[in-house]
Design a protein around this motif. Structure first.
Motif, mmCIF file in Angstrom:
data_model
loop_
_atom_site.group_PDB
_atom_site.id
_atom_site.type_symbol
_atom_site.label_atom_id
_atom_site.label_comp_id
_atom_site.label_asym_id
_atom_site.label_seq_id
_atom_site.Cartn_x
_atom_site.Cartn_y
_atom_site.Cartn_z
ATOM 1 N N HIS A 34 -3.465 -0.015 8.602
ATOM 2 C CA HIS A 34 -4.283 0.945 7.901
ATOM 3 C C HIS A 34 -4.169 0.840 6.973
ATOM 4 N N ARG A 37 -3.992 -1.944 4.443
ATOM 5 C CA ARG A 37 -5.818 -2.564 4.245
ATOM 6 C C ARG A 37 -5.624 -1.512 2.610
ATOM 7 N N THR A 72 -2.036 -8.079 10.806
ATOM 8 C CA THR A 72 -2.780 -8.149 9.951
ATOM 9 C C THR A 72 -4.335 -8.891 10.055
ATOM 10 N N ALA A 73 -4.073 -9.360 11.285
ATOM 11 C CA ALA A 73 -6.012 -9.381 11.710
ATOM 12 C C ALA A 73 -6.037 -7.864 11.596
ATOM 13 N N GLY A 76 -7.035 -7.265 8.316
ATOM 14 C CA GLY A 76 -8.339 -7.927 7.413
ATOM 15 C C GLY A 76 -7.577 -9.341 7.025
ATOM 16 N N ILE A 77 -6.593 -9.263 7.696
ATOM 17 C CA ILE A 77 -5.972 -10.928 6.736
ATOM 18 C C ILE A 77 -5.845 -11.438 8.078
ATOM 19 N N ASP A 78 -6.799 -12.273 8.730
ATOM 20 C CA ASP A 78 -6.563 -12.936 10.548
ATOM 21 C C ASP A 78 -6.653 -14.562 9.883
#
Length: 400
Positions: A34, A37, A72-73, A76-78
């Protein structure tokens, strides 16, 4: 060798919240995702820049088997993966070293290093033992059991500080003088200069604390939570924690919760991602060491010497020093052995005052070291910190 750098402003921390405080209800990995991001968005850093990541964490959380890729997923960095590393209180330095080594090996170009821990509400673990009496297994409280006893030397961490205090002849009064100085230095980080405090240069403030489901805000932190105001008079009334000892509660840190993040990359990309391309932040060297059993606070001394040797400089070349100092004893014996003034270390704060969430503790110290060097016009900086198992790591950086 490929030079590894940190973009100016490419780092962040939450405030650190006291044990059983405002972060105690949050899963540390979900909370770190959280915050990551949020921090990337505020810094206009695109997650597509990263081709590798490292998670530093020391306290298990539900589903942490999935480690860094899960975090990371959630952030939002999946598209990236990477390891989860744990080296007790040296975890931040180890996460940074892992990132640097990946870049230097030519296997990555831009690494996201995330460190997170929640000391509050640590897991209670059951270990099956089919050969135990009646097949009964063994249990462990992950946090408290390990705070209270090193399984090799059979003592708690306060005993290691007392061992060092005895060896170097460090009194309670001297520890209190250093602790009071550290509290005063922390207060400087809260003062407004040019409309901004030192902590506002890197910390996410004010921080809205989400509920467990991340649907609403349940609190807002304007800074670290759990800082205990002190004075020489208050300290003088304290008795040592261990009978016949020297270390009081004022001379040691307190457990906390929080997380931190940092971008580590190549020099060219650091300039492009920096908030100020005229500022260069280079990671020069790392050092690691292990002391004799039950002398944990002394381990940063050889670790720092190795890092300085790797950097090709001496302690006299270092403009600013930050330490993870779970005990005031750490700073006192380090300063004596290195021939420096203990009162000039740890400007703007340290873990003795703002607390110790383990994984992110060292990363926050390095971030503060960077900002101090920027204010001082650049130069070399040294971070060092001890860790469980009588070990330590050190990092040398340079700000140009």
């Amino acid at each position: 060798m490929i030079e590894t750098c940190i973009p100016y402003g490419g780092y962040w921390t939450t405030p650190f919240a006291k044990w059983q405080g405002s972060f105690a209800h949050l899963h540390s990995m979900e909370f770190a995702a959280h915050i990551t991001r949020q921090a990337l968005a505020e810094r206009d850093l695109d997650g597509k820049e990263f081709d590798y990541a490292v998670l530093g964490m020391t306290i298990p959380q539900k589903s942490c088997f999935y480690g860094l890729p899960w975090l990371t997923a959630m952030a939002g960095i999946d598209h990236i993966g990477g390891p989860t590393v744990s080296q007790a209180c040296a975890t931040s330095a180890r996460a940074m070293a892992t990132a640097s080594q990946e870049i230097q090996a030519g296997l990555a170009g831009c690494v996201l290093a995330i460190t997170a821990d929640r000391i509050s509400n640590g897991p209670h673990i059951y270990y099956p033992d089919p050969l135990g009496p009646g097949g009964m297994g063994q249990t462990e409280d992950w946090v408290m059991s390990n705070f209270n006893q090193d399984p090799f030397v059979k003592c708690d961490m306060t005993r290691t500080a007392e061992n060092c205090a005895a060896k170097w002849n460090v009194s309670t009064a001297e520890q209190h003088e250093v602790a009071l100085r550290r509290y005063e230095q922390y207060q400087q980080a809260l003062e407004q200069q040019g409309g901004i405090s030192f902590q506002q240069r890197y910390m996410l403030l004010p921080l809205e604390v989400p509920d467990k489901r991340y649907r609403k805000t349940v609190a807002t932190l304007a800074g670290d939570e759990g800082i205990t105001a002190t004075s020489a008079e208050k300290m003088a009334r304290l008795k040592p924690v261990q009978e016949g000892g020297t270390v009081t509660y004022a001379g040691q840190t307190h457990p906390a919760d929080g997380n931190a993040g940092m971008v580590i990359t190549t020099a060219d990309r650091a300039r492009r991602l920096s908030r100020d391309a005229k500022l260069g932040i280079r990671i020069i060297a790392y050092g690691q060491a292990r002391e004799e059993p039950a002398y944990m606070p002394a381990a940063p001394i050889p670790a720092s010497r190795r890092a300085l040797d790797q950097a090709g400089i001496s302690i006299k070349d270092v403009k600013a020093i930050k330490s993870h100092n779970p005990f005031a004893v750490n700073d006192i014996i380090f300063a004596r052995e290195m021939g420096i003034d203990v009162m000039t270390m740890n400007n703007y704060g340290c873990s003795l005052i703002w607390g110790h969430p383990q994984g992110p503790t060292g990363m926050r110290a390095v971030i503060e070291l960077i900002e101090e060097l920027v204010l001082e016009g650049g130069g070399y900086g040294l971070f060092h910190g001890c860790a469980a198992g009588d070990t330590a790591m050190a990092v040398v950086i340079r700000v140009d």
